[in-house]
Design a protein around this motif. Structure first.
Motif, PDB file in Angstrom:
ATOM      1  N   ASP A  20       1.016  -1.316   0.263  1.00  0.00           N
ATOM      2  CA  ASP A  20       0.208  -0.663   0.345  1.00  0.00           C
ATOM      3  C   ASP A  20       0.875   1.381   0.101  1.00  0.00           C
ATOM      4  N   TYR A  21       1.027   2.144  -1.096  1.00  0.00           N
ATOM      5  CA  TYR A  21       1.936   3.243  -1.112  1.00  0.00           C
ATOM      6  C   TYR A  21       3.173   3.200  -0.904  1.00  0.00           C
ATOM      7  N   ARG A  22       3.947   3.110   0.025  1.00  0.00           N
ATOM      8  CA  ARG A  22       5.083   3.074   0.745  1.00  0.00           C
ATOM      9  C   ARG A  22       5.193   1.968   2.240  1.00  0.00           C
ATOM     10  N   LYS A  23       3.738   1.054   2.555  1.00  0.00           N
ATOM     11  CA  LYS A  23       4.010  -0.051   3.076  1.00  0.00           C
ATOM     12  C   LYS A  23       3.858  -1.509   2.414  1.00  0.00           C
ATOM     13  N   TYR A  34       7.404  -0.029   6.861  1.00  0.00           N
ATOM     14  CA  TYR A  34       7.388   1.436   6.093  1.00  0.00           C
ATOM     15  C   TYR A  34       8.050   1.749   5.510  1.00  0.00           C
ATOM     16  N   GLN A  35       8.641   1.651   3.848  1.00  0.00           N
ATOM     17  CA  GLN A  35       8.994   2.017   2.782  1.00  0.00           C
ATOM     18  C   GLN A  35       9.530   3.320   3.762  1.00  0.00           C
ATOM     19  N   TYR A 116      13.740   3.284  -3.941  1.00  0.00           N
ATOM     20  CA  TYR A 116      14.437   4.100  -3.089  1.00  0.00           C
ATOM     21  C   TYR A 116      13.853   5.253  -3.620  1.00  0.00           C
ATOM     22  N   LYS A 117      13.054   5.871  -2.199  1.00  0.00           N
ATOM     23  CA  LYS A 117      11.945   7.056  -1.843  1.00  0.00           C
ATOM     24  C   LYS A 117      13.237   7.807  -1.196  1.00  0.00           C
ATOM     25  N   THR A 118      13.565   8.966  -1.558  1.00  0.00           N
ATOM     26  CA  THR A 118      14.750  10.183  -1.123  1.00  0.00           C
ATOM     27  C   THR A 118      13.980  11.258  -1.058  1.00  0.00           C
TER      28      THR A 118
END
Length: 172
Positions: A20-23, A34-35, A116-118
């Motif tokens: 779910d999005y970043r999870k 969580y990412q 990876y979102k930075t």
């Protein structure tokens, strides 16, 4: 952005997982991962009317222009990250107080199929007079000093750094 490389729950090995999005969720053991956004730094290294760019020697964006910098280590400030990365990548020693914060930009960084979102924090520093460069060849193919008026933004590998350099150029 989905974590495509996870096929099993790292806690119970279940395949009953969802994103779910970043999870990441395991529907069997209720593990949640969580990412979160990772912090990275980049440095606009200035000498007169020129900026130092590195040419990437590895993926992602191999062969494209980049700015010195990298991921911030745990328990490290962004300025300490800039200082460490300049030392590791180019053998440049710069006092922490010389780094001037410019702006931040979101970035997508895919490494070995893991996205990876930075949040890239961009700083400016003046090139220390009399410094001899020694590049870290594993990461950097070469360095290029490019006049501010001759920078081709399309040659910069990451969109976040293109935007940062464009901002820097336009706010001189």
């Amino acid at each position: 952005m989905e974590i495509k490389s996870f096929n099993f729950c790292p806690n119970c090995a279940s395949k009953n997982i969802s994103f779910d999005y970043r999870k990441f969720n395991c529907n069997d053991c209720n593990m949640v991962y969580y990412q979160n956004v990772a912090t990275a730094t980049a440095v606009i290294l200035r000498k007169g009317e020129e900026i130092l760019f590195t040419v990437r020697n590895r993926e992602p964006q191999k062969g494209k222009l980049d700015l010195p910098g990298g991921f911030t280590d745990p328990d490290e400030t962004a300025e300490e990250s800039c200082q460490r990365e300049l030392k590791e990548e180019l053998n440049i020693t710069t006092p922490l107080e010389n780094f001037k914060y410019l702006l931040s930009q979101p970035n997508n960084y895919e490494y070995k199929t893991i996205p990876y979102k930075t949040c890239d924090l961009v700083y400016e520093v003046t090139f220390p007079i009399g410094t001899e460069l020694a590049i870290e060849e594993d990461e950097i193919a070469e360095v290029k000093w490019i006049n501010i008026n001759e920078i081709n933004l399309d040659e910069i590998g990451f969109v976040s750094l293109r935007k940062a350099v464009e901002y820097y150029i336009n706010n001189q």
